[in-house]
Design a protein around this motif. Structure first.
Motif, PDB file in Angstrom:
ATOM      1  N   ASP A  35      42.091  90.280 -79.787  1.00  0.00           N
ATOM      2  CA  ASP A  35      42.085  91.606 -80.400  1.00  0.00           C
ATOM      3  C   ASP A  35      42.401  91.576 -81.884  1.00  0.00           C
ATOM      4  O   ASP A  35      42.403  92.609 -82.537  1.00  0.00           O
TER       5      ASP A  35
ATOM      6  N   ALA B  98      43.288  98.317 -83.179  1.00  0.00           N
ATOM      7  CA  ALA B  98      44.049  98.846 -82.046  1.00  0.00           C
ATOM      8  C   ALA B  98      43.505 100.207 -81.623  1.00  0.00           C
ATOM      9  O   ALA B  98      43.443 100.522 -80.439  1.00  0.00           O
ATOM     10  N   ASP B  99      43.079 100.992 -82.607  1.00  0.00           N
ATOM     11  CA  ASP B  99      42.625 102.346 -82.296  1.00  0.00           C
ATOM     12  C   ASP B  99      41.409 102.359 -81.383  1.00  0.00           C
ATOM     13  O   ASP B  99      41.102 103.367 -80.760  1.00  0.00           O
TER      14      ASP B  99
ATOM     15  N   ARG C 208      38.879  94.106 -66.556  1.00  0.00           N
ATOM     16  CA  ARG C 208      39.863  94.017 -65.483  1.00  0.00           C
ATOM     17  C   ARG C 208      39.281  93.527 -64.162  1.00  0.00           C
ATOM     18  O   ARG C 208      39.936  92.787 -63.432  1.00  0.00           O
TER      19      ARG C 208
ATOM     20  N   LYS D 264      47.902  98.047 -76.113  1.00  0.00           N
ATOM     21  CA  LYS D 264      46.827  97.527 -76.969  1.00  0.00           C
ATOM     22  C   LYS D 264      46.392  98.560 -77.990  1.00  0.00           C
ATOM     23  O   LYS D 264      45.809  98.215 -79.018  1.00  0.00           O
ATOM     24  N   ALA D 265      46.651  99.819 -77.695  1.00  0.00           N
ATOM     25  CA  ALA D 265      46.212 100.890 -78.587  1.00  0.00           C
ATOM     26  C   ALA D 265      47.230 101.163 -79.686  1.00  0.00           C
ATOM     27  O   ALA D 265      47.044 102.071 -80.485  1.00  0.00           O
ATOM     28  N   ARG D 266      48.314 100.422 -79.696  1.00  0.00           N
ATOM     29  CA  ARG D 266      49.318 100.572 -80.754  1.00  0.00           C
ATOM     30  C   ARG D 266      49.551  99.223 -81.408  1.00  0.00           C
ATOM     31  O   ARG D 266      49.277  98.179 -80.825  1.00  0.00           O
ATOM     32  N   GLY D 267      50.104  99.265 -82.609  1.00  0.00           N
ATOM     33  CA  GLY D 267      50.381  98.007 -83.295  1.00  0.00           C
ATOM     34  C   GLY D 267      51.536  98.178 -84.250  1.00  0.00           C
ATOM     35  O   GLY D 267      52.181  99.226 -84.273  1.00  0.00           O
TER      36      GLY D 267
ATOM     37  N   TYR E 210      41.155 100.938 -78.672  1.00  0.00           N
ATOM     38  CA  TYR E 210      41.608 101.008 -77.285  1.00  0.00           C
ATOM     39  C   TYR E 210      41.987 102.442 -76.907  1.00  0.00           C
ATOM     40  O   TYR E 210      42.497 102.684 -75.823  1.00  0.00           O
ATOM     41  N   ASN E 211      41.782 103.388 -77.819  1.00  0.00           N
ATOM     42  CA  ASN E 211      41.850 104.810 -77.464  1.00  0.00           C
ATOM     43  C   ASN E 211      40.424 105.297 -77.294  1.00  0.00           C
ATOM     44  O   ASN E 211      39.574 105.060 -78.170  1.00  0.00           O
TER      45      ASN E 211
ATOM     46  N   LEU F 294      46.667 101.463 -71.356  1.00  0.00           N
ATOM     47  CA  LEU F 294      46.216 100.663 -72.497  1.00  0.00           C
ATOM     48  C   LEU F 294      47.111 100.824 -73.714  1.00  0.00           C
ATOM     49  O   LEU F 294      46.787 100.336 -74.799  1.00  0.00           O
TER      50      LEU F 294
END
Lengths: 289, 431
Positions: free
Chosen positions: B270, B275-276, B85, A151-154, B278-279, A148
């Motif tokens: 999104d 974005a965070d 998914r 998506k977890a970064r920008g 997605y962690n 992921l």
């Protein structure tokens, strides 16, 4: 204001990323560094993944990244599916069977867990069973799972308050969603010598794209490291771009289908809105309002 | 459900039989078919229907998501990825629900600003308006609870920060706030227990919301709709039946709105999130800046405007409590608008000074939203304090004072006169 919150949060997401051993530099870090936006095959509302690029990107992942990073949310079967790298099923079966990081299964008839080769339905495992094992092997650093990561970064942008609404509107109109890939490309090509006044910590590497600029991952990509078979030049830029595209797919495997259906929906809505408007005009024709 | 008498006439024998026993068709006909709506409503009046759509869409997509979602700290994040998914079209349902929350708020904020501009809160619509404020509150609670469920970093830390607000009550009575916070959490920190109860409540509240929405619509149908002139309906000729007139307009508005909705669902799902998130949630790693969803940002800015001092006034240990009070007051004050506004004229169209105050207030809300996303430090705090004062000044100064000192423009005598001009209106009245 949303792109700004995204920007803030994503730069801090990067800052909080587990790759980093918390450093005092981080505490003083505001927004992350500016990241240059790249042209991607999948950019914007019309973009679709370039299958050849995804295949090359997987090759880079397999030969370089997989030494430390897992891809646990992607199953081998996904590599066969349309909208992805689209490898032949037999090739992926063979790939899974030879994948060095086997699957723990069981218990068997004796009640014992056992290791077996991966199958199509299994996830693409990294070399470590858990975070503790990874940190023990990596000198305290934790290579995160990459499923992921795109998506977890920008990207970080820091416009003034009055240009901000216009940039935001521009992003919406262009449907800019590729910040994660832009960041990954910048990171993978961002290893440089540190400026004279920066002292890089022990076991850390200087990177101009990384928030805080010091990370525990050494320069992963070297020229000629991966042998491409389709004639693409074996440069660090190409490797970085291909693997960033592949990771964008890993984070969003239904992307192509999403945008394709999106156009059908938009078209339907446009036509219907126009027809309904004409109907409304007709109904209201005799009523002044 | 209507102050308007129904002209419903059942045509079939069965229809007559049923109507004498349960006149539900009569109710629907009177409330949504023959119901008189002012002829001069503009497209801003389509947002009521749009909001109804949003509520139903959120409930339907939410019920489908709940079939695949697992509310536990170890499984929640994975189950969202499973939906994205592996569930057939799960990505679409999930995007519709997540984007839908933002669209719901876009629509509700437009709906509220429309009410403020045209004075829809004034007598006899006070109860209708207050029900709307309650709807906003319940919507906010629902959205906040829902944002917990993906169990990403921002979910986890957002809940931690917001639930911790109640600990400010410790300033009033030692242990009160902490007690409430631990009661909400079901433990000494945000955990899977918290997630589980938040899921339960997130599933419950939309149905509570539906109940209040029914009251809201009922109240609307008793007092009738406001309109751009702010004048009451006087003549039958000033109204048109809801169907097909208002309905045909509502559906154009809805479909135009769906274009925006679909753009986000399919091309930038999104963009409105973080974005965070997605962690996966990690209690050991605090994001340096915790930012709520965009629709809470103005209120978040008001909360954080109360630092050690407010515009030079030292607040000491009361800063946090005052911030929390101000944040909730910013919503609660809406409920008092009907009595704070002293003007007899409803619509800002005929109020030259109030019009300026309204647009200044709209700018204030946007500015607070911008500041809510910035770190609470340096010049941002000062601006947040200034705009907090302006926010409340709209209700506490502009509304009461402007009504007394302002000379309104000359009002048309009737809706017909506004639409048709004086002569035609007189002719229409004769019929």
């Amino acid at each position: 204001m949303t792109s700004m919150t995204r920007r803030l949060v994503s730069s801090f997401a990067a800052a909080a990323s587990a790759v980093l051993i918390v450093s005092p530099v981080l505490a003083a870090e505001g927004d992350g560094p500016e990241i240059v936006r790249q042209q991607w095959a999948f950019s914007g509302f019309r973009g679709q993944f370039d299958q050849a690029q995804l295949q090359r990107g997987f090759q880079v992942y397999k030969e370089v990244c997989a030494a430390c990073h897992g891809l646990n949310r992607v199953n081998f079967r996904n590599l066969v599916q349309p909208g992805g790298p689209g490898f032949p099923e037999e090739a992926v079966k063979a790939l899974a069977a030879e994948w060095p990081n086997q699957i723990t299964d069981g218990p068997n008839d004796e009640g014992k867990m056992f290791e077996r080769p991966a199958r199509l339905s299994d996830p693409i495992r990294g070399p470590y069973r858990n975070e503790k094992e990874a940190r023990a092997a990596q000198n305290g650093a934790y290579p995160p799972d990459l499923s992921l990561i795109a998506k977890a970064r920008g990207v970080a942008r820091n416009p003034s308050w009055w240009t901000h609404p216009f940039l935001m509107l521009g992003d919406i109109v262009k449907s800019y969603q590729e910040g994660g890939s832009d960041y990954l490309f910048a990171l993978l090509t961002g290893y440089t010598d540190p400026p004279a006044d920066v002292k890089v910590g022990d076991g850390m590497y200087y990177n101009k794209a990384f928030p805080g600029h010091q990370l525990a991952m050494p320069t992963p990509l070297q020229p000629d490291q991966v042998a491409y078979s389709d004639g693409t030049k074996p440069t660090v830029e190409n490797y970085a771009k291909d693997v960033a595209a592949f990771l964008a797919w890993s984070a969003d495997p239904t992307h192509d289908q999403r945008k394709r259906i999106g156009w059908q929906v938009m078209l339907y809505l446009l036509v219907t809105t126009a027809l309904l408007y004409l109907g409304k005009k007709r109904i209201w024709a005799d009523v002044k309002h | 459900m209507s102050g308007h008498t129904s002209s419903y006439e059942p045509t079939s024998r069965w229809g007559k039989w049923f109507d004498e026993r349960l006149p539900i068709a009569r109710l629907v006909h009177g409330s949504f078919v023959a119901f008189p709506t002012p002829r001069n409503l503009n497209y801003l009046w389509t947002f009521g229907g749009i909001l109804m759509f949003c509520l139903v869409a959120q409930i339907i997509t939410g019920i489908v998501l709940a079939m695949h979602y697992q509310p536990s700290d170890t499984a929640a994040f994975n189950s969202i990825e499973h939906i994205r998914r592996d569930v057939n079209y799960g990505w679409m349902i999930r995007n519709m629900h997540a984007v839908g929350a933002s669209m719901f708020f876009i629509a509700v904020y437009i709906h509220i600003f429309r009410g403020l501009y045209y004075g829809s809160y004034k007598a006899p619509r006070e109860v209708l308006w207050i029900l709307g404020v309650i709807i906003l509150l319940v919507m906010m609670a629902t959205a906040f609870l829902g944002y917990t469920l993906p169990w990403g970093q921002m979910s986890f830390w957002g809940v931690t920060v917001i639930t911790n607000l109640f600990s400010a009550l410790d300033t009033i009575y030692q242990g009160l706030g902490t007690g409430i916070v631990e009661w909400l959490w079901g433990g000494y920190s945000v955990s899977g227990v918290t997630l589980n109860r938040f899921f339960s409540l997130h599933y419950l509240l939309p149905f509570v919301l539906t109940g209040i929405v029914i009251l809201h619509v009922w109240a609307l149908h008793v007092v009738g709709q406001n309109n751009p002139t702010g004048l009451e309906l006087k003549e039958p000729s000033e109204a048109v039946p809801m169907h097909p007139y208002a309905t045909s307009k509502d559906i154009v508005g809805l479909f135009a709105f769906l274009l925006l909705f679909a753009w986000f669902v399919f091309f930038m799902p999104d963009y409105l999130g973080h974005a965070d998130n997605y962690n996966e949630a990690n209690p050991l790693v605090t994001p340096p800046h915790i930012v709520p969803e965009w629709y809470f940002l103005p209120f978040y800015a008001i909360l954080r405007a109360f630092t050690g001092s407010f515009l030079g006034i030292p607040l000491g240990s009361y800063a946090k409590l005052l911030g929390v009070i101000a944040m909730f007051a910013a919503i609660a004050i809406l409920a008092f608008a009907p009595w704070l506004d002293t003007s007899r004229v409803r619509s800002a169209k005929y109020r030259p000074l109030f019009k300026w105050a309204f647009w200044a207030f709209a700018f204030t809300c946007v500015a607070l939203g911008y500041l809510g996303a910035k770190p609470a430090e340096g010049v941002y705090v000062l601006w947040a304090q200034i705009f907090t004062v302006l926010y409340f000044a709209y209700f506490l100064v502009a509304m009461p004072v402007l009504g007394l000192i302002e000379t309104p423009k000359k009002l048309p005598r009737s809706i017909n006169e506004a639409v048709l001009g004086p002569d035609a209106a007189a002719a229409a009245a004769k019929h």
